[in-house]
Design a protein around this motif. Sequence first.
Motif, PDB file in Angstrom:
ATOM      1  N   TRP A 220      37.235   5.519 -35.275  1.00 41.08           N
ATOM      2  CA  TRP A 220      38.073   4.391 -35.725  1.00 41.08           C
ATOM      3  C   TRP A 220      37.490   3.951 -37.259  1.00 41.08           C
ATOM      4  O   TRP A 220      35.979   4.125 -37.128  1.00 41.08           O
TER       5      TRP A 220
ATOM      6  N   SER B  21      36.854   3.231 -40.557  1.00 41.15           N
ATOM      7  CA  SER B  21      36.772   2.037 -42.170  1.00 41.15           C
ATOM      8  C   SER B  21      36.722   2.564 -43.077  1.00 41.15           C
ATOM      9  O   SER B  21      36.519   3.166 -42.944  1.00 41.15           O
TER      10      SER B  21
ATOM     11  N   LEU C 171      39.974  -0.802 -40.638  1.00 36.60           N
ATOM     12  CA  LEU C 171      39.949  -0.609 -39.391  1.00 36.60           C
ATOM     13  C   LEU C 171      41.527   0.116 -39.131  1.00 36.60           C
ATOM     14  O   LEU C 171      41.752  -0.210 -38.430  1.00 36.60           O
TER      15      LEU C 171
ATOM     16  N   ASN D  98      33.833   4.717 -36.605  1.00 34.32           N
ATOM     17  CA  ASN D  98      32.865   4.000 -35.809  1.00 34.32           C
ATOM     18  C   ASN D  98      33.333   4.657 -34.430  1.00 34.32           C
ATOM     19  O   ASN D  98      34.322   5.529 -33.713  1.00 34.32           O
TER      20      ASN D  98
ATOM     21  N   SER E 192      43.848  -3.086 -34.066  1.00 34.88           N
ATOM     22  CA  SER E 192      43.876  -2.109 -34.907  1.00 34.88           C
ATOM     23  C   SER E 192      44.850  -1.254 -35.631  1.00 34.88           C
ATOM     24  O   SER E 192      45.081  -0.572 -36.336  1.00 34.88           O
TER      25      SER E 192
ATOM     26  N   PHE F 262      39.158  -6.361 -39.862  1.00 36.56           N
ATOM     27  CA  PHE F 262      37.902  -7.113 -39.877  1.00 36.56           C
ATOM     28  C   PHE F 262      38.336  -8.781 -39.252  1.00 36.56           C
ATOM     29  O   PHE F 262      37.815  -9.122 -38.716  1.00 36.56           O
TER      30      PHE F 262
ATOM     31  N   ILE G  14      36.998  -8.619 -36.035  1.00 34.51           N
ATOM     32  CA  ILE G  14      35.989  -7.831 -35.519  1.00 34.51           C
ATOM     33  C   ILE G  14      33.985  -8.104 -36.146  1.00 34.51           C
ATOM     34  O   ILE G  14      34.661  -7.540 -37.649  1.00 34.51           O
TER      35      ILE G  14
ATOM     36  N   ASN H  34      31.236  -6.723 -39.256  1.00 33.83           N
ATOM     37  CA  ASN H  34      30.624  -5.750 -38.976  1.00 33.83           C
ATOM     38  C   ASN H  34      29.225  -5.424 -40.450  1.00 33.83           C
ATOM     39  O   ASN H  34      29.242  -7.296 -40.034  1.00 33.83           O
TER      40      ASN H  34
ATOM     41  N   ARG I  12      30.783  -1.166 -41.760  1.00 37.85           N
ATOM     42  CA  ARG I  12      30.371  -0.596 -40.364  1.00 37.85           C
ATOM     43  C   ARG I  12      30.672  -1.504 -39.081  1.00 37.85           C
ATOM     44  O   ARG I  12      30.386  -2.683 -39.424  1.00 37.85           O
ATOM     45  N   VAL I  13      31.385  -0.950 -37.760  1.00 39.76           N
ATOM     46  CA  VAL I  13      31.514  -1.837 -36.863  1.00 39.76           C
ATOM     47  C   VAL I  13      30.249  -2.385 -36.090  1.00 39.76           C
ATOM     48  O   VAL I  13      29.847  -1.462 -35.419  1.00 39.76           O
TER      49      VAL I  13
ATOM     50  N   SER J 185      29.772  -1.092 -32.331  1.00 38.47           N
ATOM     51  CA  SER J 185      29.789   0.303 -32.244  1.00 38.47           C
ATOM     52  C   SER J 185      28.248   0.957 -31.730  1.00 38.47           C
ATOM     53  O   SER J 185      27.892   0.455 -33.323  1.00 38.47           O
TER      54      SER J 185
END
Length: 200
Positions: A30, A32, A42, A81, A94, A105, A110, A112, A122-123, A126
Amino acid sequence: MRTLFDPADTEPRRFYQLLTASVVPRPIAWVSTLSSDGVGNLAPYSFFTVASSTPPIVQFTSVGRKDSLRNIEATGEFVINLATASLQDAVNDSSAFYDADADEFLELDIKNEPSERVRPVRVADSPIAIECTLHQVIEVGNSFVVMGNVVAVVVKSEALGDDGLPDFGALAPMSRLGRAEWGLPPEVIVKERPRTPRTT
């Protein structure tokens, strides 16, 4: 009896479907990134693996020239991620084709958080983030293999096992299969690698 599929006699889209239904399960990167204008991106990629352990390099493949690839070429940075079962809807959502000026995001709400060594975020939910700088991009047919130098791996403490390594059960990674199928965490068995060849 077996059925033969010859790529020379098969429509490319159909052969893509054959390959993705055959090479299963596939872990999901995943990814980003950040555009040169500062727009976040993302997107999930299921052609993903480790390319080298020393130096540490990971790779994913973009089928076609997508926003993630363009951003990485422009900035030289990205984050992989880990896609998990608890995040499956967000990962799937996504994968839609958003405009280049859309930040997934924000579009998908989502969460971050800042990365440690690179600019793309980053997520937050995750359990593992692999922070990378661009090693090289290799064009292969209709695809682009993106190799990243791993500059940091950031793991949530609760996802680490007693040995200090990521615990598969705590990670609960999801995978990509064929068609519209996704894989949830499978059963785990333990088999030590033999030190010598087995004799009959």
